[in-house]
Design an enzyme around this catalytic site. Sequence first.
Site, PDB file in Angstrom:
ATOM      1  CD  GLU A   1     168.708  22.110  31.857  1.00  0.00           C
ATOM      2  OE1 GLU A   1     168.271  21.373  32.743  1.00  0.00           O
ATOM      3  OE2 GLU A   1     168.343  23.272  31.681  1.00  0.00           O
TER       4      GLU A   1
ATOM      5  CB  CYS B   1     162.434  20.710  34.626  1.00  0.00           C
ATOM      6  SG  CYS B   1     161.769  21.284  33.091  1.00  0.00           S
TER       7      CYS B   1
ATOM      8  CB  CYS C   1     158.560  24.582  34.569  1.00  0.00           C
ATOM      9  SG  CYS C   1     159.766  23.903  33.424  1.00  0.00           S
TER      10      CYS C   1
ATOM     11  CB  CYS D   1     166.310  12.930  31.856  1.00  0.00           C
ATOM     12  SG  CYS D   1     165.090  14.215  31.930  1.00  0.00           S
TER      13      CYS D   1
ATOM     14  CB  CYS E   1     154.365  24.892  33.947  1.00  0.00           C
ATOM     15  SG  CYS E   1     153.686  23.806  32.693  1.00  0.00           S
TER      16      CYS E   1
ATOM     17  CB  CYS F   1     158.899  24.661  27.251  1.00  0.00           C
ATOM     18  SG  CYS F   1     157.322  23.788  27.242  1.00  0.00           S
TER      19      CYS F   1
HETATM   20  N1  SAH Z   1     156.904  19.239  29.083  1.00  0.00           N
HETATM   21  C1  SAH Z   1     156.769  17.906  29.504  1.00  0.00           C
HETATM   22  C2  SAH Z   1     158.085  17.222  29.565  1.00  0.00           C
HETATM   23  C3  SAH Z   1     159.094  17.890  30.497  1.00  0.00           C
HETATM   24  S1  SAH Z   1     159.022  17.007  31.917  1.00  0.00           S
HETATM   25  C4  SAH Z   1     156.045  17.854  30.833  1.00  0.00           C
HETATM   26  O1  SAH Z   1     155.892  18.894  31.457  1.00  0.00           O
HETATM   27  O2  SAH Z   1     155.575  16.784  31.168  1.00  0.00           O
HETATM   28  C5  SAH Z   1     159.594  18.043  33.081  1.00  0.00           C
HETATM   29  C6  SAH Z   1     159.162  17.456  34.393  1.00  0.00           C
HETATM   30  O3  SAH Z   1     159.861  18.144  35.403  1.00  0.00           O
HETATM   31  C7  SAH Z   1     157.670  17.654  34.602  1.00  0.00           C
HETATM   32  O4  SAH Z   1     157.066  16.544  35.192  1.00  0.00           O
HETATM   33  C8  SAH Z   1     157.683  18.849  35.513  1.00  0.00           C
HETATM   34  O5  SAH Z   1     156.549  18.872  36.269  1.00  0.00           O
HETATM   35  C9  SAH Z   1     158.928  18.628  36.325  1.00  0.00           C
HETATM   36  N2  SAH Z   1     159.382  19.877  36.926  1.00  0.00           N
HETATM   37  C10 SAH Z   1     159.490  21.083  36.357  1.00  0.00           C
HETATM   38  N3  SAH Z   1     159.895  22.010  37.254  1.00  0.00           N
HETATM   39  C11 SAH Z   1     160.042  21.356  38.423  1.00  0.00           C
HETATM   40  C12 SAH Z   1     160.446  21.751  39.728  1.00  0.00           C
HETATM   41  N4  SAH Z   1     160.776  23.007  39.994  1.00  0.00           N
HETATM   42  N5  SAH Z   1     160.481  20.798  40.683  1.00  0.00           N
HETATM   43  C13 SAH Z   1     160.177  19.517  40.410  1.00  0.00           C
HETATM   44  N6  SAH Z   1     159.794  19.081  39.213  1.00  0.00           N
HETATM   45  C14 SAH Z   1     159.729  19.994  38.217  1.00  0.00           C
HETATM   46 FE1  SF4 Z   2     157.175  23.049  29.445  1.00  0.00          FE
HETATM   47 FE2  SF4 Z   2     158.278  22.930  31.874  1.00  0.00          FE
HETATM   48 FE3  SF4 Z   2     155.614  22.960  31.613  1.00  0.00          FE
HETATM   49 FE4  SF4 Z   2     156.984  20.775  30.857  1.00  0.00          FE
HETATM   50  S1  SF4 Z   2     156.838  21.578  32.926  1.00  0.00           S
HETATM   51  S2  SF4 Z   2     155.338  21.800  29.735  1.00  0.00           S
HETATM   52  S3  SF4 Z   2     158.873  21.723  30.094  1.00  0.00           S
HETATM   53  S4  SF4 Z   2     157.021  24.629  31.018  1.00  0.00           S
END
Ligand code: SAH
Ligand code: SF4
Length: 345
Positions: free
Chosen positions: A90, A331, A119, A105, A116, A112
């Site tokens: 994306e 994300c 995510c 972005c 998390c 990944c």
């Molecule tokens: N892996 C790196 C870069 C990806 S950033 C990182 O985690 O920092 C992706 C961003 O989107 C992160 O700040 C993450 O916290 C945010 N994100 C992921 N899932 C989300 C969700 N369901 N709602 C809001 N933000 C989200």
């Molecule tokens: Fe990976 Fe999503 Fe966690 Fe960022 S927020 S480190 S993309 S799993």
Amino acid sequence: MKILSGLNLEEIEQLTSSLGATKFRARQIHNWIYLKSVREIDEMTDLSIKFRNQLKEIATVSDTKIKIKQVSSDGTIKYLLEYPDGECVETVLMRFDNRANLTACVSSQVGCAVNCSFCATGKRGFIRNLTYKEIIEQVLMIQRDTGLKVTNIVFMGQGEPLLNLDNVLKAMKIFNEDFQIGARRLTISTSGIIPQINKLAQLDMQSTLALSLHAPNHEIRAKLMQIENKYPMDNLHKALKNYTDKTGRRITVEYLLIKDLNDTAQSAKELAAYLKDIKCNINLIPYNPTEKNDYERPSNNSIMKFKYLMEHSGKKVTVRLERGADIDAACGQLRGKVNRTESKE
Ligand code: SAH
Ligand code: SF4
């Protein structure tokens, strides 16, 4: 077939000299690729038709396809791009209409490994790293499709950029030198890979580091992010302090706000204490519900209350504007819905 996107000037010069052309031709091609963002060699109208035909025999502009494009009512555009091996990532273009900024972005990996719990990207696990060419192709694709020039880039799409650091750094060099985007307009976001943060501190870059902290203490963070068990917040604190001391740069701390989990006054207090001696701005991100968990977005009232408490600690605090909420622009959400092709406008 050579792919022109991603080649630097020297590499384009090698190509043009193999066709018996001058270095000036290489400079022209370079401009067409990075500043004018053409799709086809035939659009390079200051090259003779004969030379274009010669070039077309050995090269093409891009080998990447737009698989899905969604345009949000707020102007955000989300793309699902497909590379030649069939893998998709994306890329999102955000416009902030009060400014001329156009922020891309970009993704750094397919999937990944950090996984998390909140995510959507993490859910499918890690597939592969992107090459630096595949990273920059995302920005070229946006520029080609919209005819606009991207002014800012954030590594906040799929993937953990610090686990693909060599390619991310190569891409950043090209964004800086070939796209002519200032280093300060490039941001890497990380879940907190400590050895790589230390490595970045040594590089003394002008770019911005964003840290996805998301929690005020070890217990809550471990619940949200497995990586907390490998790189715990105490150690992270040392790495962040070292980073800001060495680079003199302010970092951005990203904090996902989840109802009743990390949005309480107690959490704000602990977060303020943790960040007390870290030179940073705070970006609050109201949780954007994805399908497979039971986290909830806090009310606007609790978001504002949390913001107020953090401001009271002396930090600059912003709340991430919700962009493209109607097109799954959070994300990993689009890639999880590859079969959904409608564009909501
Ligand atoms: N892996 C790196 C870069 C990806 S950033 C990182 O985690 O920092 C992706 C961003 O989107 C992160 O700040 C993450 O916290 C945010 N994100 C992921 N899932 C989300 C969700 N369901 N709602 C809001 N933000 C989200
Ligand atoms: Fe990976 Fe999503 Fe966690 Fe960022 S927020 S480190 S993309 S799993």
